[in-house]
Motif scaffolding. Structure first.
Motif: not given
Ligand code: DON
Length: 304
Positions: A27, A63-64, A95, A114, A158, A165, A189, A193, A240, A256-258, A283
């Motif tokens: 995405y 990322q996150s 998220f 987010n 992004e 977002n 942001y 990320c 999440y 974690s992060g995507v 995710g």
């Protein structure tokens, strides 16, 4: 004495040939060009050695995971005052979920979803002279590594596709919980990320949350009460709507992060980072979670 290197080698051997490695996030278009078969782990034992396996020194998009670092920076400036604008409860939702925010009058459930991280970004945009540069310096200082950087292509990608977002930031603004311009907060942001790190760099960056006596605490203007609370939020909110599953299977605070990275820690004992870019339906890195479950089960080291 644990033979950590053998534990890591065995986990690598057990998981590297798994058929179902999940799916790479698509995405954010710029993230989808990663090889699904990359897999690395780095472990740092507090006050002792570091152990690695696989592509532990290859950089990926954190990322996150960056949400913990912006939270740490914001706490170092605002202290516990910031909890007036963001709560500390697990959301039980994905998220990027938004409807709970509307029901709860613009106060995000926690700083790791987010919209919660957008409130933290807003605080940093208000408080820092040069928000992106100053935050990057904070991260470099934690890691003791000036090679850490944003990936402009990922941030741009992004920015072009981050519709949810934009929606979340506008919703926060409508409730009066965003002081700066929506575009300015989102630009910050998307850059946070886009930070890139290897497993080894990620472990070093998060060492401050594991080593309560670290001199880095003072340098980063954090205290033990801050890191205690940040670790609690990682445990309850870091994954999440899979936070319960992660606590159940792995039993460590983590994030974690995507991009497929996960960092987790046992206070006073170790920090471990895993990277495998295939994600499960929630995710989170599919193989990464399995690797950490094997690690805490085989070493018998978790908070429980
Ligand atoms: O805002 C986003 O959707 C991404 N930049 C970060 C999402 C993320 O990493 C969720 N983590 N598992």
């Amino acid at each position: 004495m644990q033979d950590y290197q053998s534990v890591l080698n065995n986990i690598y051997k057990e998981l590297i040939n798994k058929k179902d490695k999940g799916e790479v996030a698509s995405y954010i278009p710029e993230l989808k060009n990663v090889d699904l078969n990359t897999f690395g782990i780095n472990l740092q034992v507090v006050g002792d050695k570091s152990y690695s396996v696989g592509q532990y020194d290859e950089k990926f998009s954190i990322q996150s995971i960056s949400k913990v670092l912006t939270l740490a920076k914001a706490i170092s400036i605002e202290g516990h005052n910031l909890w007036q604008r963001v709560d500390v409860e697990p959301s039980g939702n994905p998220f990027n979920h938004l409807s709970l925010l509307e029901q709860e009058n613009g106060i995000p459930r926690n700083p790791l979803i987010n919209t919660g991280s957008l409130v933290i970004a807003d605080i940093l945009v208000s408080q820092l002279k040069n928000p992106k540069a100053d935050f990057l310096n904070f991260v470099r200082q934690l890691a003791n590594d000036d090679s850490i950087n944003y990936n402009e292509a990922v941030a741009k990608s992004e920015k072009e596709t981050g519709y949810k977002n934009y929606a979340g930031a506008n919703l926060l603004k409508s409730f009066g919980n965003l002081n700066n311009d929506v575009d300015e907060v989102l630009d910050f942001y998307f850059h946070q990320c886009s930070l890139e790190m290897s497993c080894e760099q990620l472990t070093k960056t998060f060492y401050v949350f594991a080593n309560k006596g670290s001199c880095m605490l003072e340098k980063a203007h954090l205290n033990k009460s801050h890191t205690k609370r940040i670790n609690a939020i990682m445990l309850t909110c870091g994954f999440y709507d899979e936070a319960g599953e992660f606590a159940f299977e792995v039993g460590l605070p983590g994030k974690s992060g995507v991009g497929g990275g996960i960092v987790a820690l046992l206070p006073k004992k170790f920090v471990i980072s895993v990277w495998s870019p295939g994600l499960n339906k929630k995710g989170n890195s599919k193989i990464g979670m399995q690797a950490l479950e094997l690690f805490t089960t085989q070493t018998n080291l978790s908070i429980f």
